[in-house]
Every structure is written in C-alpha cells, then in structure tokens.
Design a protein around this motif. Structure first.
Motif, PDB file in Angstrom:
ATOM      1  N   LYS A 185       0.838  -1.209   0.000  1.00 54.76           N
ATOM      2  CA  LYS A 185       0.000   0.000   0.000  1.00 54.76           C
ATOM      3  C   LYS A 185       0.869   1.253   0.000  1.00 54.76           C
ATOM      4  O   LYS A 185       0.547   2.251  -0.659  1.00 54.76           O
ATOM      5  CB  LYS A 185      -0.937  -0.028   1.209  1.00 54.76           C
ATOM      6  CG  LYS A 185      -1.957  -1.150   1.143  1.00 54.76           C
ATOM      7  CD  LYS A 185      -2.661  -1.361   2.470  1.00 54.76           C
ATOM      8  CE  LYS A 185      -3.537  -2.607   2.423  1.00 54.76           C
ATOM      9  NZ  LYS A 185      -4.103  -2.940   3.751  1.00 54.76           N
ATOM     10  N   LEU A 198       2.080   1.724  -3.541  1.00 57.65           N
ATOM     11  CA  LEU A 198       1.028   2.190  -4.435  1.00 57.65           C
ATOM     12  C   LEU A 198       0.767   3.675  -4.249  1.00 57.65           C
ATOM     13  O   LEU A 198       0.546   4.407  -5.226  1.00 57.65           O
ATOM     14  CB  LEU A 198      -0.250   1.376  -4.212  1.00 57.65           C
ATOM     15  CG  LEU A 198      -0.160  -0.103  -4.631  1.00 57.65           C
ATOM     16  CD1 LEU A 198      -1.457  -0.819  -4.278  1.00 57.65           C
ATOM     17  CD2 LEU A 198       0.162  -0.260  -6.106  1.00 57.65           C
ATOM     18  N   ALA A 199       0.807   4.153  -2.997  1.00 56.10           N
ATOM     19  CA  ALA A 199       0.644   5.589  -2.756  1.00 56.10           C
ATOM     20  C   ALA A 199       1.803   6.367  -3.359  1.00 56.10           C
ATOM     21  O   ALA A 199       1.611   7.418  -3.983  1.00 56.10           O
ATOM     22  CB  ALA A 199       0.532   5.863  -1.256  1.00 56.10           C
ATOM     23  N   ASN A 206       3.716   5.434  -5.879  1.00 56.04           N
ATOM     24  CA  ASN A 206       3.672   5.395  -7.333  1.00 56.04           C
ATOM     25  C   ASN A 206       2.496   6.176  -7.905  1.00 56.04           C
ATOM     26  O   ASN A 206       2.567   6.666  -9.042  1.00 56.04           O
ATOM     27  CB  ASN A 206       3.636   3.948  -7.828  1.00 56.04           C
ATOM     28  CG  ASN A 206       5.033   3.385  -7.989  1.00 56.04           C
ATOM     29  OD1 ASN A 206       5.991   3.951  -7.489  1.00 56.04           O
ATOM     30  ND2 ASN A 206       5.146   2.263  -8.676  1.00 56.04           N
ATOM     31  N   MET A 207       1.410   6.294  -7.145  1.00 53.87           N
ATOM     32  CA  MET A 207       0.321   7.150  -7.593  1.00 53.87           C
ATOM     33  C   MET A 207       0.826   8.576  -7.771  1.00 53.87           C
ATOM     34  O   MET A 207       0.562   9.233  -8.796  1.00 53.87           O
ATOM     35  CB  MET A 207      -0.838   7.116  -6.601  1.00 53.87           C
ATOM     36  CG  MET A 207      -2.045   7.923  -7.065  1.00 53.87           C
ATOM     37  SD  MET A 207      -3.450   7.837  -5.939  1.00 53.87           S
ATOM     38  CE  MET A 207      -2.880   8.936  -4.636  1.00 53.87           C
ATOM     39  N   HIS A 259       3.909   9.443  -8.274  1.00 54.25           N
ATOM     40  CA  HIS A 259       4.896   9.385  -9.349  1.00 54.25           C
ATOM     41  C   HIS A 259       4.238   9.577 -10.720  1.00 54.25           C
ATOM     42  O   HIS A 259       4.646  10.435 -11.508  1.00 54.25           O
ATOM     43  CB  HIS A 259       5.595   8.027  -9.265  1.00 54.25           C
ATOM     44  CG  HIS A 259       6.798   7.871 -10.130  1.00 54.25           C
ATOM     45  ND1 HIS A 259       7.942   8.611  -9.981  1.00 54.25           N
ATOM     46  CD2 HIS A 259       7.045   7.018 -11.160  1.00 54.25           C
ATOM     47  CE1 HIS A 259       8.842   8.241 -10.866  1.00 54.25           C
ATOM     48  NE2 HIS A 259       8.320   7.279 -11.599  1.00 54.25           N
ATOM     49  N   ILE A 300       1.012  10.437 -11.462  1.00 56.45           N
ATOM     50  CA  ILE A 300       0.248  11.680 -11.602  1.00 56.45           C
ATOM     51  C   ILE A 300       1.202  12.824 -11.931  1.00 56.45           C
ATOM     52  O   ILE A 300       0.911  13.683 -12.778  1.00 56.45           O
ATOM     53  CB  ILE A 300      -0.557  11.981 -10.326  1.00 56.45           C
ATOM     54  CG1 ILE A 300      -1.715  10.987 -10.184  1.00 56.45           C
ATOM     55  CG2 ILE A 300      -1.111  13.408 -10.356  1.00 56.45           C
ATOM     56  CD1 ILE A 300      -2.472  11.109  -8.880  1.00 56.45           C
TER      57      ILE A 300
END
Length: 275
Positions: free
Chosen positions: A158, A161-162, A164-165, A167, A169
C-alpha cells in the motif's frame, strides 16, 4: 553471522539488486532465473546458481518477478518456514493471500529504479511481522539506504502504491507542462534541467509531506500559515499558467483541477489562500 539468501527474478531491477547481495559480506547468495545470461553474471559475481526455485536451500527468498501470478508460482515452491520477501509490486490483497497460505511473508516493494538498485540506495517499503522483518533485515539493509517497516502484512504494498500514484500523476502533470512550454516556444530539455535542479534542492512534491495526518488544519497549527502561503503562491502561478494556456490554445485540465484542490488538499478551507 551468515544469512543464506535466494534471489528469484534477475531482470532490469532484480539483477542489480542481486549483484548488491552477491557483494555483501555475511550473505551467501543463491539465484534462479529462466534467462541464462543474468544467472551467469551473478555466478561470476560469486553467487551459486540453482536449477529451480524448489532447489533453493536458504533462510530468505527475495522475489522480483513480473506480476502476481509469477509471485504465486514462486511462492508455491518456497518452504513455509522460509522468509519470503516479495519485492514485486503486487495487488493490495496478494500479500495477505500468501500469508493465509502459511508463508512467512514480507511485502517489500522498492523505489529508486535500476540506478538505486545498483548502488544500494533503494527505498524499501516493508509490510510484515516484526519477527520476519528482523530475519530479513540484513538483506534489506544491503539493498537500500532507506528501509521503512511500514506496518503489518500488506502495508509495504500500500505504501508503494501511494508513492507510485504520486509518481505517475506527476508524470502526467509534466506532460501538461511540456505542452504549455512547447506552445510558448520554450526549450523542453532546458525546462527538464530546471525541474530536476530545483526538485533536488526543494524536495519536489515531498516538500509538503511532513504532517502525520491529512485532516483539515486548525488555524493555530504551525502548518496552517505555511500552507496558506503555499496555496496563495500556487493559486497565483497556476492562474497565470492557465491564462497563458488559454491564450495558446493548450488544454491543461490538471492545472484547472489543481487551482481548486490545492488548498483543501493541504488542509485549508476552499477560500483560504485565494485572497
């Protein structure tokens, strides 16, 4: 004390990670991959090649393969008493699924790319029990200069994922800024140099990430004044950029979202920072 480590998946990031382990004192490394060339390179660096995942005779198995199905395939051949360290970025539920099957699992995705893997400066985000984390700690420390035990099983995934989100965006926002710059007749490579230079000084998006919560800010909070100023500057500069984009006929939907969402995202009301 020597830690026996197996590494499965010698791709663009897995291979330099494994090479770091091969050169680390106190680690005896065994490797497996379906491609012969990276295996030969690891053997030349001091690792021992095995013919299958099941042939690994180790305390810790590190996995850096393509997707969840490949992770499951590797896990099926790893003894349940071995610490299974999954460096692949998988779905949020996969680590818990493997734990429910009896594995001593750490989900430990990494950030920093092939360069960070090669020089041992990866950030490693780890989910799992204290016991499994302690058993794998010498391995994790050899791979990264920042190792974060993010919480229980699944927390590392998790966390990644936060990260890379943000990254991707940011990459999308970058393409928007490049279109604006190109329409304005600017040198895009020079703009890239400026962005990399200043982000290295300021910390880029990470510069605002110091609070322990994303909750609304109390007016007496130290960060309220800081973020009111940040929002004021952001609204001003975003407004100018949006006006320029309209003049040049460039679509900037992320900028138009940002001008409204910056302040509330930082914990301010919808009007604070818009004076």
């Amino acid at each position: 004390m020597t830690t026996r480590v197996g590494f499965v998946g010698l791709g663009n990031i897995g291979k330099p990670m494994a090479l770091r382990l091969a050169g680390t004192a106190g680690i005896d490394l065994q490797v497996y991959d379906v491609a012969p060339d990276p295996v030969a390179e690891l053997v030349a660096a001091g690792a021992v090649a095995v013919d299958s995942v099941a042939a690994l005779d180790v305390d810790v198995v590190c996995v850096m393969v393509r997707d969840d199905d490949q992770v499951r395939s590797v896990a099926a051949d790893v003894p349940l008493d071995t610490v299974l360290v999954v460096h692949s970025t998988v779905a949020p539920g996969t680590p818990a699924e493997l734990a429910a099957a009896g594995h001593r699992i750490l989900d430990a995705p990494v950030s920093g790319g092939a360069m960070g893997a090669a020089d041992g400066t990866l950030a490693v985000m780890v989910g799992g029990t204290d016991e499994a984390f302690a058993a794998a700690k010498p391995v994790l420390d050899a791979l990264g200069s920042l190792v974060v035990h993010a919480g229980p099983i699944g927390a590392g995934t998790k966390f990644k994922l936060a990260r890379n989100m943000l990254h991707f965006i940011a990459f999308t926002a970058t393409t928007e800024a490049q279109r604006l710059a190109e329409a304005a007749g600017l040198d895009l490579k020079a703009l890239g140099q400026v962005v990399r230079h200043t982000d290295a000084i300021t910390g880029g998006p990470g510069a605002i990430m110091h609070r322990e919560t994303a909750a609304p800010l109390d007016p007496d909070d130290f960060w309220h004044g800081v973020f009111t100023n940040v929002t004021s500057l952001g609204v001003k500069d975003l407004g100018f950029a949006i006006d320029l984009a309209h003049q040049l006929g460039v679509d900037v939907p992320l900028a138009e979202l940002a001008i409204d969402r910056l302040g509330p995202g930082l914990g301010l009301s919808a009007t604070e920072g818009h004076d």
